[in-house]
Scaffold this motif. Structure first.
Motif, PDB file in Angstrom:
ATOM      1  N   GLN A   4      27.685 125.387 -36.779  1.00  0.00           N
ATOM      2  CA  GLN A   4      28.650 124.582 -35.916  1.00  0.00           C
ATOM      3  C   GLN A   4      29.073 125.065 -34.786  1.00  0.00           C
ATOM      4  OE1 GLN A   4      31.655 124.338 -38.831  1.00  0.00           O
ATOM      5  NE2 GLN A   4      31.152 122.501 -39.623  1.00  0.00           N
ATOM      6  N   ASN A   5      28.935 126.620 -34.688  1.00  0.00           N
ATOM      7  CA  ASN A   5      29.483 127.400 -33.455  1.00  0.00           C
ATOM      8  C   ASN A   5      28.305 127.800 -32.604  1.00  0.00           C
ATOM      9  OD1 ASN A   5      32.560 127.122 -33.505  1.00  0.00           O
ATOM     10  ND2 ASN A   5      31.882 127.642 -35.628  1.00  0.00           N
ATOM     11  N   ASN A   6      27.323 127.481 -32.895  1.00  0.00           N
ATOM     12  CA  ASN A   6      25.875 128.003 -32.243  1.00  0.00           C
ATOM     13  C   ASN A   6      25.859 129.342 -32.156  1.00  0.00           C
ATOM     14  OD1 ASN A   6      24.686 125.419 -31.844  1.00  0.00           O
ATOM     15  ND2 ASN A   6      26.182 125.055 -30.037  1.00  0.00           N
ATOM     16  N   LEU A   7      26.101 130.123 -33.250  1.00  0.00           N
ATOM     17  CA  LEU A   7      26.088 131.500 -33.347  1.00  0.00           C
ATOM     18  C   LEU A   7      25.317 132.027 -34.360  1.00  0.00           C
ATOM     19  CD1 LEU A   7      30.174 131.990 -33.291  1.00  0.00           C
ATOM     20  CD2 LEU A   7      28.472 132.882 -31.576  1.00  0.00           C
ATOM     21  N   PRO A   8      24.707 133.270 -34.269  1.00  0.00           N
ATOM     22  CA  PRO A   8      23.701 133.946 -35.330  1.00  0.00           C
ATOM     23  C   PRO A   8      24.862 134.198 -36.566  1.00  0.00           C
ATOM     24  CG  PRO A   8      24.340 135.649 -33.513  1.00  0.00           C
ATOM     25  CD  PRO A   8      24.765 134.187 -33.115  1.00  0.00           C
ATOM     26  N   ILE A   9      23.966 134.216 -37.527  1.00  0.00           N
ATOM     27  CA  ILE A   9      24.893 134.811 -38.932  1.00  0.00           C
ATOM     28  C   ILE A   9      25.039 136.163 -38.751  1.00  0.00           C
ATOM     29  CG2 ILE A   9      23.660 132.994 -40.212  1.00  0.00           C
ATOM     30  CD1 ILE A   9      21.823 135.063 -41.497  1.00  0.00           C
ATOM     31  N   THR A  10      24.609 137.004 -37.659  1.00  0.00           N
ATOM     32  CA  THR A  10      24.919 138.248 -37.579  1.00  0.00           C
ATOM     33  C   THR A  10      26.162 138.580 -36.466  1.00  0.00           C
ATOM     34  OG1 THR A  10      23.369 138.550 -35.897  1.00  0.00           O
ATOM     35  CG2 THR A  10      22.776 139.020 -38.177  1.00  0.00           C
ATOM     36  N   ALA A  11      26.869 137.447 -36.079  1.00  0.00           N
ATOM     37  CA  ALA A  11      27.877 137.497 -35.146  1.00  0.00           C
ATOM     38  C   ALA A  11      28.940 138.413 -35.747  1.00  0.00           C
ATOM     39  CB  ALA A  11      28.573 136.059 -34.905  1.00  0.00           C
ATOM     40  N   LYS A  12      29.591 138.901 -34.490  1.00  0.00           N
ATOM     41  CA  LYS A  12      30.732 139.983 -34.788  1.00  0.00           C
ATOM     42  C   LYS A  12      31.686 139.675 -33.617  1.00  0.00           C
ATOM     43  CE  LYS A  12      28.107 143.867 -36.824  1.00  0.00           C
ATOM     44  NZ  LYS A  12      28.581 143.654 -38.208  1.00  0.00           N
ATOM     45  N   PRO A  13      32.939 140.012 -33.905  1.00  0.00           N
ATOM     46  CA  PRO A  13      34.070 139.517 -32.910  1.00  0.00           C
ATOM     47  C   PRO A  13      33.651 140.665 -31.637  1.00  0.00           C
ATOM     48  CG  PRO A  13      34.912 140.373 -35.017  1.00  0.00           C
ATOM     49  CD  PRO A  13      33.509 140.445 -35.040  1.00  0.00           C
ATOM     50  N   THR A  14      33.905 140.239 -30.517  1.00  0.00           N
ATOM     51  CA  THR A  14      33.751 140.819 -29.162  1.00  0.00           C
ATOM     52  C   THR A  14      35.154 141.383 -28.558  1.00  0.00           C
ATOM     53  OG1 THR A  14      33.666 138.861 -28.238  1.00  0.00           O
ATOM     54  CG2 THR A  14      31.612 140.126 -28.819  1.00  0.00           C
TER      55      THR A  14
END
Length: 126
Positions: free
Chosen positions: A55-65
């Motif tokens: 839904q957010n066009n992010l990888p499943i490995t996304a981390k907060p920045t």
């Protein structure tokens, strides 16, 4: 020139101290505990994480920045990110928390055998 810096610094302090709207404070809110997801069954959690990522066009490995403001003004800098960017950063925190729960519980990995067997041997039929 000094007067301008004093005015700028006081504006930043005022903007950053109003009701938790500083950049650093809001970015810290994106980091979530993975423990909240430990009660969710593995298959549901995997599906939920993948859905949030898609839904957010992010990888499943996304981390907060986190941004790196100049001169240590982080706690005083107002949050100038767009709503879309704030939502994306929040989703990154959710994905990271879900991924940590998934990794800790070994979700999606084959179950380990309880019995010890020699490689290539077949279990006794009987």
């Amino acid at each position: 020139m000094r007067w301008n810096m004093v005015v700028l610094a006081s504006c930043l302090v005022t903007a950053g101290c109003v009701g938790g709207t500083s950049m650093a404070e809001r970015q810290d809110e994106n980091v979530q505990s993975s423990l909240q997801y430990d009660s969710v069954p593995c298959d549901q959690l995997l599906a939920q994480r993948n859905q949030v990522a898609q839904q957010n066009n992010l990888p499943i490995t996304a981390k907060p920045t986190f941004s790196n403001p100049a001169m240590g003004f982080g706690p005083f800098m107002p949050d100038m990110r767009s709503k879309a960017q704030r939502d994306t950063d929040k989703a990154s925190g959710e994905i990271d928390a879900m991924s940590r729960s998934i990794d800790r519980r070994d979700c999606g990995k084959p179950k380990k055998k309880d019995k010890f067997e020699l490689p290539g041997s077949k279990p006794a039929q009987g």
